[in-house]
Design an enzyme around this catalytic site. Structure first.
Site, PDB file in Angstrom:
ATOM      1  N   GLU A 107       0.718  -1.158  -0.042  1.00  0.00           N
ATOM      2  CA  GLU A 107       0.147   0.042   0.029  1.00  0.00           C
ATOM      3  C   GLU A 107       0.963   1.077   0.149  1.00  0.00           C
ATOM      4  O   GLU A 107       0.840   2.139   0.890  1.00  0.00           O
ATOM      5  CB  GLU A 107      -1.017  -0.081   1.179  1.00  0.00           C
ATOM      6  CG  GLU A 107      -2.052   1.082   1.052  1.00  0.00           C
ATOM      7  CD  GLU A 107      -3.454   0.849   1.948  1.00  0.00           C
ATOM      8  OE1 GLU A 107      -4.223   1.423   1.778  1.00  0.00           O
ATOM      9  OE2 GLU A 107      -3.141  -0.057   3.025  1.00  0.00           O
ATOM     10  N   TYR A 179      -0.155  -7.252  -2.001  1.00  0.00           N
ATOM     11  CA  TYR A 179      -1.233  -6.532  -1.458  1.00  0.00           C
ATOM     12  C   TYR A 179      -2.640  -7.057  -2.074  1.00  0.00           C
ATOM     13  O   TYR A 179      -2.900  -6.481  -3.201  1.00  0.00           O
ATOM     14  CB  TYR A 179      -1.039  -4.990  -1.643  1.00  0.00           C
ATOM     15  CG  TYR A 179      -2.137  -4.172  -1.058  1.00  0.00           C
ATOM     16  CD1 TYR A 179      -2.682  -4.452   0.349  1.00  0.00           C
ATOM     17  CD2 TYR A 179      -2.762  -2.982  -1.487  1.00  0.00           C
ATOM     18  CE1 TYR A 179      -3.490  -3.372   0.936  1.00  0.00           C
ATOM     19  CE2 TYR A 179      -3.264  -2.101  -1.182  1.00  0.00           C
ATOM     20  CZ  TYR A 179      -4.085  -2.462   0.073  1.00  0.00           C
ATOM     21  OH  TYR A 179      -4.895  -1.858   0.775  1.00  0.00           O
ATOM     22  N   ASP A 219       0.088  -7.990   2.990  1.00  0.00           N
ATOM     23  CA  ASP A 219      -1.397  -7.732   3.523  1.00  0.00           C
ATOM     24  C   ASP A 219      -2.187  -8.647   2.546  1.00  0.00           C
ATOM     25  O   ASP A 219      -2.730  -8.093   1.324  1.00  0.00           O
ATOM     26  CB  ASP A 219      -1.854  -6.141   3.384  1.00  0.00           C
ATOM     27  CG  ASP A 219      -3.002  -5.868   3.859  1.00  0.00           C
ATOM     28  OD1 ASP A 219      -3.901  -6.914   3.997  1.00  0.00           O
ATOM     29  OD2 ASP A 219      -3.602  -4.753   3.950  1.00  0.00           O
TER      30      ASP A 219
END
Length: 326
Positions: A107, A179, A219
Site C-alpha cells: 500500500e 497486497y 497484506d
C-alpha cells in the site's frame, strides 16, 4: 523452534462501542473500482513517529528450526498505508533497527515518478510496483542481496494494473510480496476478489512452487480463523472475514502452503496486524490479523519463527518478521 504456546486468558467482553470499532475495517484506499476511493494520498496524520519507542525495543532472536539450526536470514513485511506519509513519520528508522535481509512493503500509494529520493537506502536495492491510478495500492521491496530476477504482477492484465505483486527469485526460494484486493464496503468487489483474483493468484503461486519453494508475505486482506480478529461473530459479512474469502485462503493452504504464524502458534489469541483508526481500537487491541508469511510446506524445515511487531507505530498495520535458517 519456539514451543507452541497455550491460549491466552479470556479477555473482558467488548463494549458496544468497541464492537463497532472492530466491525469497521475502514480500509479507505481499497473500496474497489465501483467504490468512492480517493485518488490522492491524504496528508500525514499527527500519529506517533515510527522511531518513537524503537530504541527501547528488543529486535534480537534466538529462534531455531525443529532440528536446532539457528536463524541466519530475516524477512520483514509491512503495510505502510502510504509510503510518503510513512516517510514523514520516519519510517526508514524501522529498517535501520530491524535490519532485515529483505523488507517488503505494501500500500505504497505512490507512482514511481513521485517516490521520494530519500527512500534510497545504502546497502539495499529497492524495487517498486505502482498502480496506474495515483494514490492507490502499490508494493515495494528492499533487499540486501540482488535477486536473480524480479517480476511485477502475475502475468494477467486485468490484475496487473494496481501494482499489487512483486516476485523476487533467489537461489533457494521465490519471494512474493502482495497486497491482495480488499472486497470493499458493501462487498462490492467480493466477486472479483474470490472468483477471479484468488483463483488466478493461487494458480500463480502453485506454478512458482513447481520450480522452487515460495515465500508469500504481505497484506492478504483476510482473517482466516475466528481467533484472527477480535469480534468474529459481528464480522461474518464484512470484507476480510466473509466465508468466501476465508474459504479461498484455506484452499491456498491446502494446496501445499502453510500459514507460518499459525503453524507455530495455533492457539495464540490477541495477535493482530491491523487496527481501525476509530475509537482507540489499537490502544484496546481490537484488531484483525490480515498480514501473513505463507510458505511452501516443504520449506517448513527452514522455519525458525514468525513474529508480529504490534508496538511499532506509523501505520494502521504493524510489521511482521520471518526468521529462517538457510
Amino acid at each position: 523452534m519456539p514451543p507452541k504456546r497455550k491460549a491466552a486468558a479470556a479477555k473482558p467482553k467488548a463494549t458496544a462501542k468497541e464492537d463497532t470499532a472492530a466491525i469497521e475495517q475502514t480500509k479507505e484506499e481499497d473500496t474497489g473500482e465501483n467504490g468512492a476511493s480517493s485518488t490522492t494520498e491524504p496528508p500525514p496524520k499527527l500519529a506517533k513517529k515510527v522511531s518513537d519507542g524503537l530504541k527501547s525495543m528488543d529486535f534480537s532472536s534466538t529462534s531455531k528450526t525443529e532440528d536446532e539450526r539457528a536463524w541466519n536470514f530475516k524477512i520483514a513485511s509491512w503495510n505502510v498505508n502510504g509510503v510518503r506519509a510513512w516517510m514523514n513519520k520516519d519510517g526508514l528508522s524501522y529498517l535501520s533497527q530491524e535490519k532485515p535481509d529483505i523488507l517488503c512493503i505494501q500500500e505504497t500509494k505512490c507512482s514511481q515518478n513521485k517516490l521520494p529520493k530519500e527512500l534510497n537506502v545504502d546497502g539495499y536495492k529497492a524495487y517498486w510496483s505502482s498502480a496506474q491510478k495515483e494514490g492507490y495500492a502499490g508494493t515495494g521491496l528492499y533487499t540486501k542481496t540482488e535477486p536473480i530476477s524480479v517480476k511485477y504482477g502475475i502475468g494477467i492484465e486485468k490484475h496487473d494494473t494496481e501494482g499489487r505483486v512483486i516476485t523476487a527469485e533467489y537461489e533457494k526460494f521465490y519471494l512474493v510480496t502482495a497486497y491482495i484486493p480488499n472486497s470493499g464496503q458493501g462487498l462490492v468487489r467480493l466477486g472479483y476478489r474470490t472468483k477471479e483474483w484468488d483463483q488466478d493468484f493461487m494458480a500463480y503461486m502453485k506454478d512458482l512452487d513447481k520450480k522452487k519453494p515460495v515465500i508469500l508475505c504481505g497484506d492478504l486482506n483476510v482473517a482466516h480463523l475466528d481467533i484472527d480478529l477480535t469480534n468474529p461473530k459481528q464480522n461474518k459479512r464484512n470484507a476480510g472475514f466473509t466465508p468466501e474469502e476465508r474459504a479461498e485462503f484455506g484452499k491456498l493452504l491446502e494446496s501445499g502452503f502453510i500459514d507460518t504464524f499459525r503453524t507455530l502458534y495455533p492457539d495464540k489469541e490477541g495477535v493482530y496486524t491491523f487496527w481501525s483508526n476509530f475509537r482507540q481500537a489499537r490502544e484496546k487491541n481490537i484488531g484483525w490479523r490480515l498480514d501473513y508469511f505463507v510458505m511452501s510446506e516443504r520449506f517448513k524445515k527452514n522455519l525458525c519463527d514468525s513474529v508480529v511487531r504490534p508496538a511499532v507505530m506509523g501505520s494502521d498495520h504493524c510489521p511482521l518478521v520471518l526468521y529462517l535458517a538457510l
